[in-house]
Design a protein around this motif. Structure first.
Motif, PDB file in Angstrom:
ATOM      1  N   HIS A   1       0.805  -1.453  -0.120  1.00 49.19           N
ATOM      2  CA  HIS A   1      -0.377  -0.321  -0.166  1.00 49.19           C
ATOM      3  C   HIS A   1       0.925   1.361   0.264  1.00 49.19           C
ATOM      4  N   THR A   2       1.945   1.210  -0.063  1.00 48.52           N
ATOM      5  CA  THR A   2       2.846   2.056   0.446  1.00 48.52           C
ATOM      6  C   THR A   2       2.670   3.148   1.625  1.00 48.52           C
ATOM      7  N   TYR A   3       1.507   3.681   1.915  1.00 48.36           N
ATOM      8  CA  TYR A   3       1.097   4.242   2.562  1.00 48.36           C
ATOM      9  C   TYR A   3      -0.101   3.737   3.923  1.00 48.36           C
ATOM     10  N   VAL A   4       0.310   3.649   5.217  1.00 45.35           N
ATOM     11  CA  VAL A   4      -0.787   3.029   5.661  1.00 45.35           C
ATOM     12  C   VAL A   4      -0.879   3.741   6.755  1.00 45.35           C
ATOM     13  N   SER A   5      -2.445   3.867   6.870  1.00 43.41           N
ATOM     14  CA  SER A   5      -3.023   4.625   8.102  1.00 43.41           C
ATOM     15  C   SER A   5      -3.240   4.213   9.239  1.00 43.41           C
ATOM     16  N   THR A   6      -3.406   4.681  10.229  1.00 45.09           N
ATOM     17  CA  THR A   6      -4.289   3.643  11.503  1.00 45.09           C
ATOM     18  C   THR A   6      -3.962   4.307  12.705  1.00 45.09           C
ATOM     19  N   GLU A   7      -4.835   4.098  13.980  1.00 45.55           N
ATOM     20  CA  GLU A   7      -4.824   4.519  15.351  1.00 45.55           C
ATOM     21  C   GLU A   7      -4.482   4.251  16.131  1.00 45.55           C
ATOM     22  N   LEU A   8      -4.222   4.611  17.064  1.00 45.27           N
ATOM     23  CA  LEU A   8      -3.483   4.629  18.187  1.00 45.27           C
ATOM     24  C   LEU A   8      -3.300   4.937  19.478  1.00 45.27           C
ATOM     25  N   TYR A   9      -3.833   3.816  20.264  1.00 44.07           N
ATOM     26  CA  TYR A   9      -4.302   4.292  21.467  1.00 44.07           C
ATOM     27  C   TYR A   9      -3.309   4.360  22.874  1.00 44.07           C
ATOM     28  N   HIS A  10      -3.590   5.162  23.854  1.00 44.70           N
ATOM     29  CA  HIS A  10      -2.705   5.700  24.829  1.00 44.70           C
ATOM     30  C   HIS A  10      -1.055   6.577  24.377  1.00 44.70           C
ATOM     31  N   CYS A  11      -1.607   7.612  23.304  1.00 44.69           N
ATOM     32  CA  CYS A  11      -0.142   8.778  23.171  1.00 44.69           C
ATOM     33  C   CYS A  11      -1.373   9.774  24.270  1.00 44.69           C
ATOM     34  N   THR A  12       0.204  10.803  24.326  1.00 44.28           N
ATOM     35  CA  THR A  12      -0.077  11.503  25.152  1.00 44.28           C
ATOM     36  C   THR A  12       0.078  12.834  24.227  1.00 44.28           C
ATOM     37  N   VAL A  13      -0.596  12.832  23.413  1.00 41.95           N
ATOM     38  CA  VAL A  13      -1.115  14.537  22.373  1.00 41.95           C
ATOM     39  C   VAL A  13      -1.609  14.948  23.430  1.00 41.95           C
ATOM     40  N   PRO A  14      -2.372  15.955  22.779  1.00 42.14           N
ATOM     41  CA  PRO A  14      -3.310  17.137  22.719  1.00 42.14           C
ATOM     42  C   PRO A  14      -5.038  16.642  22.835  1.00 42.14           C
ATOM     43  N   ASP A  15      -5.918  16.655  23.236  1.00 43.51           N
ATOM     44  CA  ASP A  15      -6.979  16.052  23.267  1.00 43.51           C
ATOM     45  C   ASP A  15      -7.136  16.466  22.216  1.00 43.51           C
ATOM     46  N   SER A  16      -7.638  17.491  21.254  1.00 44.58           N
ATOM     47  CA  SER A  16      -7.675  18.369  20.404  1.00 44.58           C
ATOM     48  C   SER A  16      -6.999  16.892  18.899  1.00 44.58           C
ATOM     49  N   PHE A  17      -6.152  15.877  19.116  1.00 44.89           N
ATOM     50  CA  PHE A  17      -5.816  15.076  18.226  1.00 44.89           C
ATOM     51  C   PHE A  17      -6.392  14.362  17.981  1.00 44.89           C
ATOM     52  N   LEU A  18      -7.115  14.340  18.949  1.00 47.69           N
ATOM     53  CA  LEU A  18      -7.876  12.142  19.033  1.00 47.69           C
ATOM     54  C   LEU A  18      -9.680  12.218  18.876  1.00 47.69           C
ATOM     55  N   ASN A  19      -9.640  11.215  18.496  1.00 42.46           N
ATOM     56  CA  ASN A  19     -11.123  10.682  18.029  1.00 42.46           C
ATOM     57  C   ASN A  19     -11.861  10.850  18.539  1.00 42.46           C
TER      58      ASN A  19
END
Length: 225
Positions: free
Chosen positions: A132-150
């Motif tokens: 696929h060359t590029y793969v997108s996914t979603e990760l749990y338990h990442c300490t980014v600001p809430d504005s990045f979270l779904n």
């Protein structure tokens, strides 16, 4: 060569590679107790570590062990052609992340750590990225600001962007492995991919690679959609 010799040779080749890019820290980030012993995904040699590389334009954090030879190498002919899952995953930052403790608690490390654990649980990850060359996914338990979270509390990332300073491959003892860039996505980009699928993923990847900061992850990047 036996397992120990391939292990040592692959580790040395990885170190040489990172030293060609920047200043490789002598200490690695690892666990006091291996998560695989507590139900987490097992890495090829069971060793789970991350390296820190300071470059003129920031810091690179990379997994170090996903491409170790499998620990049953000597007994299992099926695993004697492979450097683990055939990948290491890294995140590229546009800043110096500070001392060892600051790096361990950074959002950047939380993202690359979760990406590496995801890869450890998916031994076919290299072939998926190749297809696929590029793969997108979603990760749990990442300490980014809430504005990045779904709405599920997950953050979106894109695997496989080209970097301006990290080569896409490195030859190890048994095979040539991929060095897989992990790029943080904005929530708008994640939502766009979730809604529209593969074409949207390719569109975002092309736009991100066209940026002067291609391959780097930072919190104040403007969304490309």
């Amino acid at each position: 060569m036996n397992y120990e010799e391939h292990f040592d040779r692959s580790a040395q080749l990885r170190s040489n590679h990172w030293k060609s890019i920047g200043n490789l820290h002598p200490d690695v980030i690892t666990h006091l107790i291996n998560p695989a012993f507590m139900g987490g995904p097992e890495w090829p040699s069971t060793r789970q570590a991350f390296v820190i590389v300071d470059t003129p334009s920031g810091t690179v954090l990379s997994s170090d062990g996903l491409s170790d030879p499998y620990n049953d190498f000597n007994e299992n002919p099926d695993n004697q052609a492979y450097n683990g899952v055939g990948c290491e995953f890294y995140i590229e930052c546009d800043e110096n992340l500070g001392d060892f403790d600051a790096i361990k608690s950074s959002w950047q490390f939380s993202v690359v750590y979760q990406a590496a654990q995801l890869a450890a649980g998916n031994p076919n990850i290299a072939s998926i990225i190749e297809e696929h060359t590029y793969v997108s996914t979603e990760l749990y338990h990442c300490t980014v600001p809430d504005s990045f979270l779904n709405e599920h509390g997950r953050v979106g990332v894109l695997f496989g962007l080209k970097s301006n300073q990290v080569p896409a491959e490195v030859e190890l003892s048994l095979e040539t492995i991929r060095l897989v860039n992990v790029t943080l996505l904005t929530k708008a980009e994640l939502d766009y991919i979730t809604e529209k699928g593969g074409e949207a993923r390719m569109e975002i990847a092309r736009k991100l690679e066209a940026l002067p900061t291609a391959g780097k992850s930072f919190l104040d990047r403007q969304s490309v959609v």
